[in-house]
Scaffold this motif. Structure first.
Motif, short mmCIF file in Angstrom:
data_model
loop_
_atom_site.label_atom_id
_atom_site.label_comp_id
_atom_site.label_asym_id
_atom_site.label_seq_id
_atom_site.Cartn_x
_atom_site.Cartn_y
_atom_site.Cartn_z
N GLY A 1 0.75 -1.23 0.01
CA GLY A 1 0.11 -0.04 0.02
C GLY A 1 0.91 1.18 -0.08
O GLY A 1 0.27 2.32 -0.22
N SER A 2 2.09 1.12 0.40
CA SER A 2 2.94 2.31 0.32
C SER A 2 4.40 2.20 -0.35
O SER A 2 5.03 2.71 -0.91
CB SER A 2 3.26 2.80 1.78
OG SER A 2 3.92 1.96 2.58
N THR A 3 4.83 0.92 -0.40
CA THR A 3 6.02 0.28 -1.11
C THR A 3 5.69 -0.99 -1.80
O THR A 3 5.07 -1.63 -1.44
CB THR A 3 6.97 -0.05 0.06
OG1 THR A 3 7.07 1.27 1.20
CG2 THR A 3 8.34 -0.22 -0.66
N ARG A 4 6.36 -0.65 -3.18
CA ARG A 4 6.28 -1.72 -4.16
C ARG A 4 7.60 -2.30 -4.43
O ARG A 4 8.49 -1.61 -4.60
CB ARG A 4 5.66 -1.00 -5.58
CG ARG A 4 4.87 -1.79 -6.27
CD ARG A 4 4.22 -0.92 -7.30
NE ARG A 4 4.34 -1.82 -8.65
CZ ARG A 4 3.24 -2.51 -8.86
NH1 ARG A 4 2.27 -2.55 -8.07
NH2 ARG A 4 3.28 -3.07 -9.77
N THR A 5 7.84 -3.51 -4.14
CA THR A 5 9.16 -4.37 -4.39
C THR A 5 9.14 -5.48 -5.34
O THR A 5 7.81 -6.34 -5.10
CB THR A 5 9.56 -4.73 -2.93
OG1 THR A 5 9.37 -3.86 -1.98
CG2 THR A 5 11.01 -5.25 -3.17
N SER A 6 9.80 -5.42 -6.26
CA SER A 6 10.01 -6.80 -7.20
C SER A 6 11.10 -7.52 -6.91
O SER A 6 12.05 -7.20 -6.49
CB SER A 6 10.10 -6.23 -8.54
OG SER A 6 8.89 -5.17 -9.10
N MET A 7 10.97 -8.97 -6.69
CA MET A 7 11.75 -9.92 -6.46
C MET A 7 12.04 -11.10 -7.88
O MET A 7 10.69 -11.32 -8.09
CB MET A 7 11.50 -10.65 -5.13
CG MET A 7 12.18 -9.76 -3.89
SD MET A 7 11.07 -9.94 -2.50
CE MET A 7 9.48 -9.22 -2.92
N THR A 8 12.80 -11.55 -7.65
CA THR A 8 13.07 -12.78 -8.74
C THR A 8 13.10 -13.93 -7.92
O THR A 8 13.55 -14.11 -6.77
CB THR A 8 14.28 -12.68 -9.65
OG1 THR A 8 14.20 -11.69 -10.34
CG2 THR A 8 14.44 -14.10 -10.51
N LEU A 9 12.12 -14.86 -8.31
CA LEU A 9 11.98 -16.24 -7.46
C LEU A 9 12.62 -17.21 -8.45
O LEU A 9 12.10 -17.61 -9.62
CB LEU A 9 10.64 -16.45 -7.23
CG LEU A 9 9.95 -16.18 -5.89
CD1 LEU A 9 9.94 -14.90 -5.82
CD2 LEU A 9 8.38 -16.68 -5.53
N ASP A 10 13.53 -17.92 -8.33
CA ASP A 10 14.54 -18.88 -9.09
C ASP A 10 15.03 -19.81 -8.27
O ASP A 10 15.86 -20.73 -8.77
CB ASP A 10 15.37 -17.96 -9.97
CG ASP A 10 16.52 -17.25 -9.08
OD1 ASP A 10 16.55 -17.45 -8.03
OD2 ASP A 10 17.28 -16.70 -9.54
N ASP A 11 14.86 -20.15 -6.81
CA ASP A 11 15.35 -21.07 -6.01
C ASP A 11 14.37 -21.69 -5.39
O ASP A 11 13.42 -21.50 -4.70
CB ASP A 11 16.49 -20.19 -5.22
CG ASP A 11 17.16 -21.29 -4.24
OD1 ASP A 11 16.99 -22.19 -4.17
OD2 ASP A 11 17.83 -20.68 -3.40
N PRO A 12 14.40 -23.22 -5.95
CA PRO A 12 13.42 -24.25 -4.89
C PRO A 12 13.88 -24.28 -3.69
O PRO A 12 12.82 -25.01 -3.03
CB PRO A 12 13.49 -25.59 -5.85
CG PRO A 12 14.80 -25.37 -6.65
CD PRO A 12 15.35 -23.92 -6.64
N CYS A 13 14.98 -23.55 -3.05
CA CYS A 13 15.03 -23.93 -1.60
C CYS A 13 14.63 -22.75 -0.75
O CYS A 13 15.19 -22.65 0.31
CB CYS A 13 16.56 -24.19 -1.49
SG CYS A 13 17.16 -25.89 -2.21
N ARG A 14 13.99 -21.77 -1.64
CA ARG A 14 13.69 -20.25 -0.84
C ARG A 14 12.32 -20.12 -1.30
O ARG A 14 11.70 -19.94 -2.49
CB ARG A 14 14.57 -19.35 -1.70
CG ARG A 14 15.57 -18.72 -0.54
CD ARG A 14 16.21 -17.56 -1.23
NE ARG A 14 16.32 -16.54 -0.38
CZ ARG A 14 16.65 -15.39 -0.40
NH1 ARG A 14 16.71 -14.78 -1.68
NH2 ARG A 14 16.98 -14.60 0.67
N GLY A 15 11.55 -19.62 -0.15
CA GLY A 15 10.08 -19.68 -0.44
C GLY A 15 9.84 -17.95 -0.04
O GLY A 15 10.50 -17.57 0.72
N LEU A 16 8.92 -17.60 -0.75
CA LEU A 16 8.40 -15.94 -0.27
C LEU A 16 7.24 -16.10 0.47
O LEU A 16 6.12 -16.40 -0.12
CB LEU A 16 8.20 -15.12 -1.60
CG LEU A 16 8.14 -13.63 -1.31
CD1 LEU A 16 9.34 -13.04 -0.80
CD2 LEU A 16 8.10 -12.88 -2.74
#
Ligand code: T46
Length: 139
Positions: free
Chosen positions: A74-89
């Motif tokens: 609602g105030s901050t927009r962040t983009s992330m790449t998901l490319d690792d099956p050992c890391r969840g968002l």
């Protein structure tokens, strides 16, 4: 309610044959898993999501390929790449999400804290912003 976006590291069991990641309810996952779905065969140029949820916690894991996830509280927009099956968002609380830049082989797996419920979706961005405001006043 506080809205948060955090990474969760998943333990990799690797040996000479390759790798394995196991996910068990309540073991390193901070919610009860009530649903699992996965997104694949996404066509080039497609953008998915564009909504938030009233009451849903989700863990997004890119098990193959890669994609981009944009989160907005609602105030901050962040983009992330998901490319690792050992890391969840982990997305918790009022978070607007959009997913794009899917590689052709991308499989995006999502663990969710509740069964599918269309009434839980907030699909209008102005309504989302209003709800974030109201939420902030009550916390
Ligand atoms: C989210 C992002 C990351 C079901 O029948 N059951 C389900 O559990 C889901 C998730 C979807 N559907 C049906 C509803 C639609 O007819 O599958 C179709 C596509 O769903 P949707 O357009 O909501 O998909 P995305 O990729 O825009 O969003 C999904 C989730 O819906 C959403 O909760 O956070 O992935």
């Amino acid at each position: 309610m506080k809205s948060t976006v955090t990474w969760i590291e998943l333990a990799k069991h690797g040996d000479a044959r390759g790798s394995l990641v196991a996910i068990e309810n309540q073991r390193g996952i901070p919610f009860d898993i009530h649903r699992v779905y996965f997104i694949f065969d996404t066509l080039p140029g497609v953008s998915r999501g564009h909504h938030a949820h009233h009451d849903l916690t989700q863990l997004m894991i890119c098990t193959a390929g890669h994609c981009k996830v944009t989160v907005d509280d609602g105030s901050t927009r962040t983009s992330m790449t998901l490319d690792d099956p050992c890391r969840g968002l982990l997305l918790d609380g009022l978070i607007w999400r959009e997913m794009d830049d899917f590689s052709p082989d991308c499989v995006l797996m999502v663990l969710a804290s509740a069964p599918y419920d269309e009434t839980d979706y907030i699909r209008d961005y102005a309504e989302f912003q209003q709800l974030v405001k109201v939420d902030a006043q009550h916390s």
